[in-house]
Design an enzyme around this catalytic site. Structure first.
Site, mmCIF file in Angstrom:
data_model
loop_
_atom_site.group_PDB
_atom_site.id
_atom_site.type_symbol
_atom_site.label_atom_id
_atom_site.label_comp_id
_atom_site.label_asym_id
_atom_site.label_seq_id
_atom_site.Cartn_x
_atom_site.Cartn_y
_atom_site.Cartn_z
ATOM 1 N N GLU A 74 129.448 11.342 -31.890
ATOM 2 C CA GLU A 74 128.700 10.188 -31.369
ATOM 3 C C GLU A 74 128.529 10.257 -29.859
ATOM 4 O OE1 GLU A 74 131.841 10.296 -32.042
ATOM 5 O OE2 GLU A 74 132.998 8.792 -30.937
ATOM 6 N N CYS A 133 138.099 12.692 -34.419
ATOM 7 C CA CYS A 133 139.187 12.888 -33.459
ATOM 8 C C CYS A 133 140.512 12.398 -34.063
ATOM 9 C CB CYS A 133 138.849 12.202 -32.132
ATOM 10 S SG CYS A 133 139.909 12.674 -30.758
ATOM 11 N N HIS A 181 133.666 14.523 -30.539
ATOM 12 C CA HIS A 181 133.062 13.221 -30.815
ATOM 13 C C HIS A 181 131.563 13.403 -31.045
ATOM 14 C CE1 HIS A 181 136.448 10.480 -29.945
ATOM 15 N NE2 HIS A 181 136.878 11.517 -29.255
#
Lengths: 201, 265
Positions: free
Chosen positions: A183, A76, A181
């Protein structure tokens, strides 16, 4: 995992661990320099991320690392800040990668927030980093996106309003960046991280 | 627009346990927040919201612990709200692993808090959480005078009517840097009668940031209705999910049938 005061490092570490890495979080340049790969998390305003990154003393490390083609993963804003000019606060980025950061127009809901489809860019349909990822939804939360000068560096794209085909996975030399993202993108996100880690060995 | 409409489960937490009651009374215990979060992640929920409904200061450490344990168990985004009063509170929750923080009463008391938080942690992590009601004839004069849209803010879990117009407020929250609005209808909360579509629509018509519809979800069809009719970006529900009345898959099936893009896992 560079801990320079930019948000959710904990989740980023967990994502890389789930993908099979032995991730550690550090705010110390020398400690980071001993790693095999660097991850730049990033949440928030690009100017404050850059200010924190500069204050952390990590910029020299990143410059050296990228210059020597060692692996870097930016998430990001952690990816955006590697480019040149950003429309967010008319900010000058690190300029380590050629390109600029633009804003969505207000014809759609901004921030672009939620799960959106990652599409392989032309020439990247069989790109190993997108195996099991292309065509799936990942989690985005952003109002700005990076556009590399060279379209060949765009690995995957996403659409939001007038911004059809904005870059969401970029790769230039040893640097990979995602606008979403990984994650926070469930199993699909872990798959992308595994793909990237596998490509390094 | 290809972004999937988000289906969000809300977990009300007190003393480290998840509860959900009708209009915030008669609380029923629906379990351990960490286990529930992991189960929702597996079930394909798109996002989670944890609301600390006691929010006394001595409970804060309990909530931070819940947040950090949840962050270790789930790989989807989640927000934390309830009793957050300062930028420091926000930073504490984000550092513990939350992706977003929701300000409610503290923002009503001092709206600049939203701007300060956005400057510190970024708009994408700041949610304006709003409890609103329709104006009724027996509302205090100043509330009726202020609420030109027909909807007004409430605080203290709906017990205090504020002389603030809902639509004006949402516009202001966006200007101050909120990245998202969590709009809860206190008239519908816990009723399972469906979202207040008219109220949600009044807000989505004037802001460009995402709006989460909340309060009143009783069926999968209600979730689809809030997206299609009210143009919400996300729908939030609690008890219908916690007690298995509507499955996450079932919710997404209904939304997909209505032509709404959804995330499948």
């Amino acid at each position: 995992m560079l801990d320079y005061g930019a948000g959710n490092v904990r989740s980023a570490k967990r994502g890389f661990d789930a993908a099979g890495a032995d991730a550690f979080v550090t705010d110390d340049v020398a400690t980071a320099a001993a790693a095999d790969v660097l991850v730049i998390p990033g949440v928030g305003h690009i100017a404050s991320c850059l200010a924190n990154l500069r204050a952390s003393g990590m910029v020299g490390l990143l410059t050296d690392w990228i210059g020597r083609e060692r692996p870097v993963f930016g998430i990001c804003v952690g990816m955006q800040l590697l480019y040149g000019h950003s429309a967010e606060g008319d900010t000058t980025g690190l300029g380590l990668l050629p390109g600029a950061v633009r804003r969505f127009t207000d014809d759609v809901t901004v921030p672009h927030m939620g799960w959106d489809v990652v599409t392989a860019a032309p020439g990247h349909r069989d790109d190993p980093i997108l195996a099991g990822v292309a065509g799936e939804r990942c989690y985005f939360v952003h109002s700005y996106f990076a556009v590399p000068d060279d379209p060949a560096h765009v690995v995957a794209t996403c659409d939001h309003g007038a911004a059809t085909g904005f870059p969401c996975v970029v790769r230039e030399g040893s640097v990979v960046g995602t606008q979403f993202h990984p994650e926070k993108s469930g199993e699909v996100g872990h798959r992308l991280l595994r793909n990237w880690l596998a490509s390094l060995s | 627009m290809t972004v999937a409409a988000r289906v969000i489960a809300c977990l009300d937490v007190t003393g480290g346990r998840v509860v959900k009651g009708v209009n915030f009374v008669d609380l029923r215990d629906a379990g351990d927040p960490v286990a529930l979060a992991a189960a929702y992640d597996r079930a394909g929920i798109d996002e989670l919201v944890f609301l600390d409904i006691t929010a006394s200061s001595d409970e804060r450490d309990t909530m931070v612990d819940v947040v950090s344990r949840v962050a270790d168990q789930v790989s989807i985004p989640f927000a934390v709200g309830g009793g957050l009063r300062s930028v420091d509170d926000a930073r504490t929750m984000l550092h513990a692993g939350a992706d977003k923080v929701a300000f409610n009463t503290a923002a009503v008391r001092r709206p600049e808090l939203v701007a300060e938080a956005a400057a510190s942690v970024g708009s994408q992590s700041v949610v304006a959480s709003i409890d609103a009601r329709r104006v009724t004839p027996d509302a205090p004069d100043e509330v009726r005078a202020a609420a030109t849209s027909g909807f007004h803010l409430t605080t203290r879990g709906g017990r205090v009517a504020e002389a603030i117009d809902l639509v004006d407020w949402c516009r202001r929250m966006q200007e101050l840097g909120a990245g998202e609005i969590l709009l809860n209808s206190m008239d519908r909360d816990g009723t399972k009668a469906g979202f207040d579509v008219e109220m949600t629509r009044a807000v989505t018509d004037v802001v460009t940031i995402p709006v989460i519809a909340s309060g009143g979800a009783g069926s999968a069809e209600h979730l689809a209705e809030a997206i299609v009719e009210a143009d919400a970006s996300a729908v939030l529900a609690a008890s219908i999910f916690h007690f298995g009345e509507v499955g996450v898959d079932e919710a997404k099936d209904a939304m997909a049938t209505a032509g709404i893009p959804v995330r499948r896992t």
